[in-house]
Design a protein around this motif. Structure first.
Motif, mmCIF file in Angstrom:
data_model
loop_
_atom_site.group_PDB
_atom_site.id
_atom_site.type_symbol
_atom_site.label_atom_id
_atom_site.label_comp_id
_atom_site.label_asym_id
_atom_site.label_seq_id
_atom_site.Cartn_x
_atom_site.Cartn_y
_atom_site.Cartn_z
ATOM 1 N N ARG A 1 0.949 -1.098 0.146
ATOM 2 C CA ARG A 1 -0.037 0.056 0.091
ATOM 3 C C ARG A 1 0.708 1.383 -0.037
ATOM 4 O O ARG A 1 0.668 2.260 -0.625
ATOM 5 C CB ARG A 1 -0.996 0.114 1.210
ATOM 6 N N ASP B 1 1.037 4.020 -2.989
ATOM 7 C CA ASP B 1 0.652 5.477 -2.844
ATOM 8 C C ASP B 1 1.718 6.219 -3.046
ATOM 9 O O ASP B 1 1.797 7.467 -3.721
ATOM 10 C CB ASP B 1 0.262 5.502 -1.197
ATOM 11 N N ASP C 1 -0.560 6.366 5.991
ATOM 12 C CA ASP C 1 -1.131 7.937 5.312
ATOM 13 C C ASP C 1 -0.441 8.871 5.737
ATOM 14 O O ASP C 1 -0.249 9.908 4.931
ATOM 15 C CB ASP C 1 -2.680 7.585 5.954
#
Length: 400
Positions: free
Chosen positions: A306, A310, A389
């Protein structure tokens, strides 16, 4: 499998500082049980080994427990576990012992993917003996270490093949089985530095085909101690000794000076911590380690995938390498931004990372210094998706 990252985060007091710790390539934060084991051992009466009194017997018990813990981690006999302060020191002792009988024309095969701890000692010994050094090169696009090249790098004159189990710089995991098979066919000794891979990947010294494996407890949240694990303990008694004690046998032959007993107590606690990463793991400690590290590997593979995906959505970011097999460590560059400036920007956003623009090692081979260096990060057992994130967002705001 039951890998509960929230439960694991609760084991680390240091995570209360509010920072996002993506600095695991320099060593993970320390679990509470490891800190407690070290402090308890510091408070207890511990003396030198070999005496008939409790404090001395406690020292013997700590050393024995440390050898057994490392043996469970890598799948070897505890009688083949050498303990020491760090992998650089232990690999240097090993190189001196193995290289003692080398002659002009002998060969050693090293890899550009390795940390200097597993190259510098062999280079020094080879230079002194007049031996030839052969280098396995990195694929600069993928950062793979192609195993096929070892067919041309290993000969009947090869004494040692030293290779990493995983790069702490770009995360690549070479095909150790193929490399070891080629080395064994030529009668060479195989030395694997598993310092970076041990916290993330189940390991079995016999399956891999290594003669010696180096591991560092610091890498997985343990204290600053390390070990060499020999597949065949009998090899130790055939090596020139480094010990100050002339009667030393077995692993003590490569152990110099007194052990740091509190640190070894912490080593045992840190291996126990690894064995409980999956709270559903059962069986012996060796079995629980296999289950727990497999669970951690699956969790972090998803998180890493991930993160890489990203980061690649940002046009000004280039993730270095694209290896098929890897640990959750990566490096990237930011267009027109020096790595040191990028790391300072991340620190402003509460994120711990490192800049690497050194003139040696993996990044020098890749030519990364020419573009201002690379940003290095590593996921730890306690890294969660929220922190990933945060990193992606902070990198997205980086501009020259």
């Amino acid at each position: 499998m039951a890998f509960d990252v929230a439960r694991i985060r609760g084991l680390f007091p240091a995570l209360g500082d509010g920072w996002v710790h993506l600095d695991s390539p320099a060593g993970m934060q320390v679990p509470e049980q490891v800190a407690t084991a070290v402090s308890t051992a510091l408070r207890a009466p511990v003396s030198g080994p070999g005496g008939p009194f409790p404090a001395s017997q406690r020292a013997d018990a700590i050393v024995d427990a440390a050898r057994r813990a490392v043996a469970d981690l890598v799948g070897c006999d505890p009688a083949g576990v050498v303990l020491g302060p760090n992998t650089a020191v232990l690999l240097a002792r090993l190189a001196e012992s193995l290289g003692d009988s080398w002659l002009i024309g002998d060969e050693v095969t090293l890899s550009r993917l390795d940390h200097q701890a597993n190259t510098a000692p062999w280079l020094r010994v080879a230079q002194r003996a007049g031996a030839t050094v052969r280098w396995a090169e990195i694929d600069i696009e993928t950062c793979e270490l192609p195993a096929w090249q070892y067919e041309n790098l290993i000969s009947h004159r090869t004494k040692v093949v030293a290779v990493t189990a995983a790069s702490g710089a770009v995360g690549t995991r070479p095909d150790l089985n193929k490399i070891a098979d080629l080395a064994k066919a030529a009668g060479a000794f195989v030395v694997v530095d598993a310092s970076s891979s041990a916290p993330f990947v189940p390991f079995d010294i016999n399956t891999v085909g290594a003669d010696v494996v180096a591991v560092s407890a610091h890498a997985w949240g343990g204290p600053a101690v390390a070990a060499l694990a020999f597949a065949d303990p009998a090899v130790l008694d055939r090596l020139p000794a480094a010990s100050l004690e002339s009667r030393a046998v077995g692993p003590e032959r490569l152990e110099l000076g007194q052990h740091a007993y509190p640190m070894l107590a912490g080593l045992v606690a840190s291996v126990d911590y690894l064995a409980m990463l999956d709270d559903a793991a059962t069986g012996t400690r060796r079995e629980r380690l296999q289950t727990s590290l497999s669970s951690a590997k699956s969790y972090q593979a998803g998180l890493l995938s991930r993160l890489i995906g990203d980061l690649r959505t940002h046009r000004h970011v280039m993730v270095i390498g694209d290896a098929m097999r890897r640990i959750p460590t990566l490096a990237f560059t930011v267009a027109d931004v020096k790595a040191a400036d990028a790391v300072a920007h991340l620190a402003d956003h509460g994120i711990c990372a490192f800049a690497d623009d050194t003139p040696s090692g993996v990044f020098a081979t890749l030519g990364v210094g020419e573009v201002g260096g690379a940003v290095r990060i590593g996921l730890a057992h306690y890294t969660n998706s929220v922190e990933v994130d945060q990193l992606v967002h902070a990198v997205g705001t980086l501009r020259a």
